[in-house]
Design a protein around this motif. Sequence first.
Motif, PDB file in Angstrom:
ATOM      1  N   SER A 170       0.924  -1.492   0.273  1.00 31.79           N
ATOM      2  CA  SER A 170      -0.105  -0.096   0.557  1.00 31.79           C
ATOM      3  C   SER A 170       0.949   1.308  -0.150  1.00 31.79           C
ATOM      4  O   SER A 170       0.417   2.179  -0.296  1.00 31.79           O
ATOM      5  N   LEU A 171       2.011   0.841   0.209  1.00 30.19           N
ATOM      6  CA  LEU A 171       3.040   2.412   0.748  1.00 30.19           C
ATOM      7  C   LEU A 171       3.808   1.747  -0.061  1.00 30.19           C
ATOM      8  O   LEU A 171       5.147   3.067  -0.711  1.00 30.19           O
ATOM      9  N   GLY A 172       3.901   1.262  -1.342  1.00 28.02           N
ATOM     10  CA  GLY A 172       4.477   1.519  -2.762  1.00 28.02           C
ATOM     11  C   GLY A 172       6.241   0.792  -2.516  1.00 28.02           C
ATOM     12  O   GLY A 172       7.187   0.663  -2.479  1.00 28.02           O
ATOM     13  N   ILE A 173       6.093   0.132  -1.043  1.00 29.35           N
ATOM     14  CA  ILE A 173       7.627  -0.705  -0.825  1.00 29.35           C
ATOM     15  C   ILE A 173       7.308  -2.293  -0.994  1.00 29.35           C
ATOM     16  O   ILE A 173       6.483  -2.784  -0.948  1.00 29.35           O
ATOM     17  N   SER A 174       8.647  -2.834  -1.799  1.00 29.09           N
ATOM     18  CA  SER A 174       8.501  -3.957  -1.545  1.00 29.09           C
ATOM     19  C   SER A 174       8.458  -5.206  -1.068  1.00 29.09           C
ATOM     20  O   SER A 174       9.040  -4.480   0.031  1.00 29.09           O
ATOM     21  N   ALA A 180      11.276  -5.051   2.934  1.00 27.66           N
ATOM     22  CA  ALA A 180      10.322  -5.139   3.729  1.00 27.66           C
ATOM     23  C   ALA A 180      10.728  -6.072   5.006  1.00 27.66           C
ATOM     24  O   ALA A 180      10.896  -5.886   6.068  1.00 27.66           O
ATOM     25  N   ILE A 181      10.887  -7.161   4.601  1.00 26.71           N
ATOM     26  CA  ILE A 181      11.886  -7.891   5.343  1.00 26.71           C
ATOM     27  C   ILE A 181      13.226  -7.403   5.847  1.00 26.71           C
ATOM     28  O   ILE A 181      13.374  -7.708   6.897  1.00 26.71           O
ATOM     29  N   GLY A 182      13.717  -7.081   4.776  1.00 24.39           N
ATOM     30  CA  GLY A 182      14.879  -6.127   4.953  1.00 24.39           C
ATOM     31  C   GLY A 182      15.164  -5.443   5.793  1.00 24.39           C
ATOM     32  O   GLY A 182      15.283  -5.086   7.557  1.00 24.39           O
TER      33      GLY A 182
END
Length: 311
Positions: A114-118, A122-124
């Motif tokens: 939803s924030l354009g983050i892959s 996110a896992i990183g």
Amino acid sequence: METPEFTKPSQPDSDPILQIHRRHDGWVSFHRKNPDSGEHEDLFSVKARDIDRYFPSMSPLLERDAYFSVNGFFRGGHGVARNSPADLYLNRAERKTDSLRWLTACYADIDCHSLGISTGQAIGGIIDAQDQGRIPPSSMLTRSGRGVWCFWFLVDDEDERKPARAWPEAIRLYCNLQNRIGREFTAIGADANARDAVRITRVPGSINSKARRRVSYWVQGDEDGKPFVYRLDELADELGVKVPKRTPKLESDVADYAVQRARGAWRGRWINARENFERLWELRGTFKPGTRNAAVFLYVTLLRGLRLDQE
């Protein structure tokens, strides 16, 4: 930074569900999006200790957009579920706060898409937060399709083979922990509404229709290879969360809470209502402008119902 090695099941997988629930004596509810209408559909409840035995028969109903309850309940729903596999006669799904028996895991639902983050970013970010000591290592991560879920497995204070018991004070602390975890991951899309104790999450190995991929998972282990586990107070200490203290008068007043509620006394019913209000309060953290006066009025009404002003 540790490199995640996600397990990618080719069909619904019961193993991570069992890792979360650990065969306790309570019930796990299962749900799905109806493949025809797309609407939410309650399927059935299953005893945690019976999941692997029944899973082969349940699996076809969990193939696509399927969910299970993170925590365990002390009962299943009344009657036989309409979608129960033949000859199993499974109970209907039951998922209510006042039916909680076991707190199996704290969690974070990170909707990074939803924030354009892959998902990789996110896992990183999650692993960086662990390495920097901002959060304790999570027990398991799942790639839910367009986002990531983190789980911190909870154990009983005296028996690490069991999850934490869902006593009222434990549920209050659980809600505070959920708020703290949610705040930590706000920047990468933590769902502000996904902080309650009756949340459901996708079945590992099931297909996320929107992402067109199966849900995969990664279990993080300690030096002995065992998943990280935490007592509620231990996790609270690591996250800097304190349990809200009641006033001595109120603490004394509810000391016989269980006995009064079991007797069905009027006082027990007022106490139960107050407990539910406080759970909602702690889950939300605050009340929005425009609702605060009503919230204060309701809380005062509950306290008066306990006749505290006459003692």
